[in-house]
Structures are given as structure tokens and as C-alpha cells.
Scaffold this motif. Structure first.
Motif, PDB file in Angstrom:
ATOM      1  N   HIS A  93       0.848  -1.201   0.000  1.00  0.00           N
ATOM      2  CA  HIS A  93       0.000   0.000   0.000  1.00  0.00           C
ATOM      3  C   HIS A  93       0.885   1.254   0.000  1.00  0.00           C
ATOM      4  O   HIS A  93       2.072   1.191   0.263  1.00  0.00           O
ATOM      5  N   GLU A  94       0.256   2.383  -0.247  1.00  0.00           N
ATOM      6  CA  GLU A  94       0.968   3.680  -0.236  1.00  0.00           C
ATOM      7  C   GLU A  94       2.242   3.605  -1.094  1.00  0.00           C
ATOM      8  O   GLU A  94       3.344   3.914  -0.641  1.00  0.00           O
ATOM      9  N   LYS A  95       2.038   3.154  -2.302  1.00  0.00           N
ATOM     10  CA  LYS A  95       3.119   3.011  -3.296  1.00  0.00           C
ATOM     11  C   LYS A  95       4.309   2.210  -2.755  1.00  0.00           C
ATOM     12  O   LYS A  95       5.471   2.502  -3.046  1.00  0.00           O
ATOM     13  N   GLY A  96       3.990   1.243  -1.924  1.00  0.00           N
ATOM     14  CA  GLY A  96       5.018   0.341  -1.409  1.00  0.00           C
ATOM     15  C   GLY A  96       5.792   0.899  -0.228  1.00  0.00           C
ATOM     16  O   GLY A  96       6.602   0.197   0.380  1.00  0.00           O
ATOM     17  N   LEU A  97       5.547   2.151   0.138  1.00  0.00           N
ATOM     18  CA  LEU A  97       6.335   2.742   1.226  1.00  0.00           C
ATOM     19  C   LEU A  97       5.757   2.389   2.595  1.00  0.00           C
ATOM     20  O   LEU A  97       6.479   2.291   3.586  1.00  0.00           O
ATOM     21  N   ARG A  98       4.431   2.147   2.650  1.00  0.00           N
ATOM     22  CA  ARG A  98       3.836   1.860   3.948  1.00  0.00           C
ATOM     23  C   ARG A  98       2.684   0.870   3.760  1.00  0.00           C
ATOM     24  O   ARG A  98       1.541   1.275   3.530  1.00  0.00           O
ATOM     25  N   SER A  99       3.037  -0.404   3.847  1.00  0.00           N
ATOM     26  CA  SER A  99       2.033  -1.446   3.666  1.00  0.00           C
ATOM     27  C   SER A  99       1.065  -1.486   4.836  1.00  0.00           C
ATOM     28  O   SER A  99       1.422  -1.131   5.957  1.00  0.00           O
ATOM     29  N   GLY A 100      -0.139  -1.950   4.559  1.00  0.00           N
ATOM     30  CA  GLY A 100      -1.160  -2.087   5.601  1.00  0.00           C
ATOM     31  C   GLY A 100      -2.435  -1.410   5.145  1.00  0.00           C
ATOM     32  O   GLY A 100      -2.376  -0.341   4.531  1.00  0.00           O
TER      33      GLY A 100
END
Ligand SMILES: Cc1ncc(COP(=O)(O)O)c(C=O)c1O
Length: 386
Positions: free
Chosen positions: A230-237
Motif C-alpha cells: 500500500h501507499e506506493k510500497g512505502l507503507r504497507s497495511g
């Protein structure tokens, strides 16, 4: 009913009722996961993206530059760890200050243990990072400078724009922990030369457990946790839809009402400081200005901060000894030590932070009760001052 006065807004603020109303549908009928393809999911996605747009506007950033997180601590961690790890080929240098919040300080110490070269800048006794110190610390291998916008304990506002300009001229990235200033001070990431900025909704009358990181387009950062990308891979969840909607709503209100809130709080705050300084052997920690309008960080000789907090609490007044995050520790505050306060004086610190609902009557009540508390504590103090 017992009087209750909340003067610990730097620790957290109450959720604005107008914000709660905006959030409510997203807990129940608008329940979708923003990652789902069906209409419930799309509805949530739309709300998340609208919030991203509103938040970006509030700090003059691009929508694609806002990343949702769980709060200030996570944003600081991604900014420091993520950027230092992703830019190893440029160098290992990180510059920060000795009085950052633990979310930055402990992350920087962790990076130091992992082999990065970290410089913790001293601060003046008035509570400011000096530009000349930043300049001295920069070298060829410096990747990132991280200096907070306003200090959470003493409220002093740092020369972030000047530091940002210097970093930009030198081709060094600049992160600012703006957890205490977003919604309270004007922020324009373009004009201020900020490449990364951390914020947390519960400090500006939004919900707890949600925040954002601004990361300028093109700045390289690695994720610090892995998952669904999620969040372009910077912050999954899974995105916290109600929280994100609440954060955007709270920020819009805070920006709109900022001038009025600050003027009212500054006036009451000055009255509180002046009244407290009439107490013998009392002082203000850090310069009076530039300081957050809500902050009165005081100290009193011959008394323990914790005892004052407990006795004030008994009278229905909520204050703090410094950082909400260090109340479990008996170590003197690293912020007060950094501004050069002697060990013994650090223990006599007391922080009041005002908010939207603070009234003149509240301040009068504090000024009526506090001198009596200080006097009573001094009578039984082994430190003297009777
Ligand atoms: C300056 C600063 N940075 C970071 C944080 C941590 O934010 P959060 O509680 O959202 O993790 C705080 C909270 O007190 C803070 O004041």
C-alpha cells in the motif's frame, strides 16, 4: 462535579466533534477496504484520495507526495531509516539535534549503531538549533538533516526555512518533524525547502493512531515494514479510512481557524506565564518567542515536577512534566539537559499546553492553585526553599 481542566494539549488533543461526525459513517455503513475492487472499496478509496488531496493542499504539496501512516513515530522512522538506507551510495551522514523527540532521537541512535555517521547538534540555552551549527556539520557524505519544527517540551519554533534553504543549496535532503506544528503554524513545504515532513492527527484535534509523511517526489526512501504494498510500497497495511478522513477534516479546520486560535491561546498563555513567574524561584524554559502559542514550559526550584503534576491533578488540572512519552522514566528530560539546565533544575519542570477550549477562567484557577501547591511542596522539600 469536580472541576476538570485539560492543559496537556501537546500530549494529545480532544477529537473535534465536527471531525467525529465526518468519520462516523466510515466505521459502519461506508465500511469498505480502500484496496477492494467493489463499490464499497471504491467509496473508501475515493474518501482516502480526497483526504490526501486536502492534506496536500494544506501544506502546499502534491497529492502524490502524501503517505498515510499510523502517526508521528512511524513517519519519523520511515523518513530517517527509509531515506538513510535507500541513499547509501551517496553516503552515511545524518545530522539531527540533541533535543529531537525520541521518535527521531532513538531512530538516529539506532542508525548510528548500524554504522551510519550521525551528528547530534547542540542547541542554545534559549532552545534553538543554530544555522552555523548545521553548516559546520554538513559534509560530502551528508545525506539527510532532520530538525524538528517546534520542540514538544519547550515549544520553541526552529528556523526551519533557513535550514531548508541551506540544505537545498548543498544538495542535502531535509526532514522536519512537524508533529507539534501542523495545524498550528503555517507550513509551505515548497517555500520552506522541506523534502520530508512528519505529522500526527491527534495533535490537531484529529483521531489518535493516524498521521502522514510528506515525501517530495523523487526522494528515495525504502519501506521499513513489508506487506501488501500500500501507499506506493512505502507503507504497507490497510488504510485507516475513518482515521484518514478524520485527519483531513481536522487539518482543514485547524488551518482555517489557526490565526484566531493562536491569538486567543497566546494571550491566555502569556497571562499564565506572567502569573507563574510571580512565584518565587520560577522560570520559563526556552525563549518566550518564537514559541508555540499554546506552550508554557516552566520550572520551579526546590520542587519535583511529578509532585506538582499529581497535586494539580488532585485539583482537576492536567499538566505534564515535559514530554508525555518520558513520564515513566526518572531520567531528567533530554530536552532540558540539551538547553543546559542543571540536573537538579530539570526535575522541577512543569509544562502547560493550552488548547481551543481553554478559557480565561481556567487560567485564573491555575494561578490560584499553583502557588499554594509550590509553597506546600517546598515546606516538605529536602531540597530546601522553605
Ligand atoms: C515532536 C513529536 N514527534 C513525534 C511524536 C510522536 O507522534 P505519535 O504520538 O503520533 O507517534 C510526538 C508526540 O508527542 C511529538 O511531539
Amino acid at each position: 462535579m469536580k472541576r476538570r481542566i485539560y492543559l496537556d494539549h501537546a500530549a494529545t488533543t480532544p477529537l473535534d466533534k465536527r471531525v467525529l461526525k465526518e468519520m462516523e459513517p466510515f466505521f459502519s455503513e461506508r465500511l469498505g477496504n480502500a484496496g477492494s475492487l467493489h463499490s464499497f472499496g471504491q467509496e473508501a478509496r475515493e474518501a482516502v484520495e480526497k483526504a490526501r488531496e486536502d492534506i496536500a493542499k494544506a501544506i502546499n504539496a502534491g497529492q502524490e507526495e502524501i503517505y498515510f501512516t499510523s502517526g508521528g513515530t512511524e513517519s519519523d522512522n520511515i523518513a530517517l531509516q527509509g531515506v538513510m538506507k535507500a541513499n547509501r551510495e551517496k553516503g552515511k551522514g545524518l545530522v539531527t539535534s540533541a533535543f529531537e523527540h525520541h521518535a527521531v532521537l532513538h531512530t538516529a541512535q539506532h542508525l548510528e549503531k548500524k554504522g551510519f555517521d550521525v551528528n547530534f547538534l547542540p542547541v542554545t540555552k534559549e532552545g534553538f538549533v543554530e544555522l552555523s551549527e548545521v553548516e559546520k556539520a554538513l559534509h560530502k557524505e551528508t545525506v539527510l538533516v532532520s530538525i524538528m519544527h517546534a520542540n514538544n517540551e519547550i515549544g520553541t519554533v526552529q528556523p526551519v526555512k533557513e535550514i531548508g534553504e541551506m540544505c537545498r543549496e548543498r544538495g542535502v535532503l531535509f526532514h522536519s518533524d512537524a508533529v507539534q506544528t501542523v495545524g498550528k503554524e503555517k507550513i509551505d513545504v515548497q517555500k520552506m525547502g522541506i523534502d520530508l515532513l512528519s505529522a500526527s492527527a491527534h495533535k490537531f484535534y484529529g483521531p489518535k493512531g493516524v498521521g502522514f509523511l510528506y515525501k517530495r517526489a523523487g526522494v528515495k526512501a525504502e519501506p521499513i515494514a513489508f506487506g501488501g504494498g500500500h501507499e506506493k510500497g512505502l507503507r504497507s497495511g490497510t488504510e485507516n479510512t475513518p482515521g484518514i478522513v478524520g485527519m483531513a477534516s481536522a487539518l482543514k479546520l485547524a488551518v482555517k481557524e489557526m490565526a484566531e486560535d493562536n491569538a486567543r491561546e497566546r494571550k491566555l498563555r502569556n497571562k499564565l506565564i506572567d502569573g507563574c513567574l510571580e512565584i518565587k524561584d520560577g522560570w520559563l524554559n526556552g525563549a518566550r518567542e518564537p514559541r508555540l502559542a499554546c506552550n508554557a514550559a516552566l520550572g520551579f526550584d526546590f520542587v519535583e515536577g511529578e509532585s506538582m503534576v499529581l497535586m494539580l491533578s488532585d485539583k482537576g488540572i492536567a499538566a505534564s512534566t515535559g514530554s508525555a512519552c518520558s513520564t515513566k522514566s526518572l531520567e531528567p528530560s533530554h530536552v532540558l539537559r540539551a538547553i543546559g539546565l542543571p540536573h537538579v533544575k530539570c526535575h522541577g519542570s512543569l509544562r502547560f499546553t493550552l488548547g481551543r477550549n481553554t478559557s480565561a477562567k481556567d487560567i485564573d484557577y491555575v494561578l490560584q492553585e499553583l502557588p499554594k501547591i509550590v509553597q506546600r511542596l517546598r515546606k516538605i522539600s529536602p531540597l530546601g526553599g522553605k
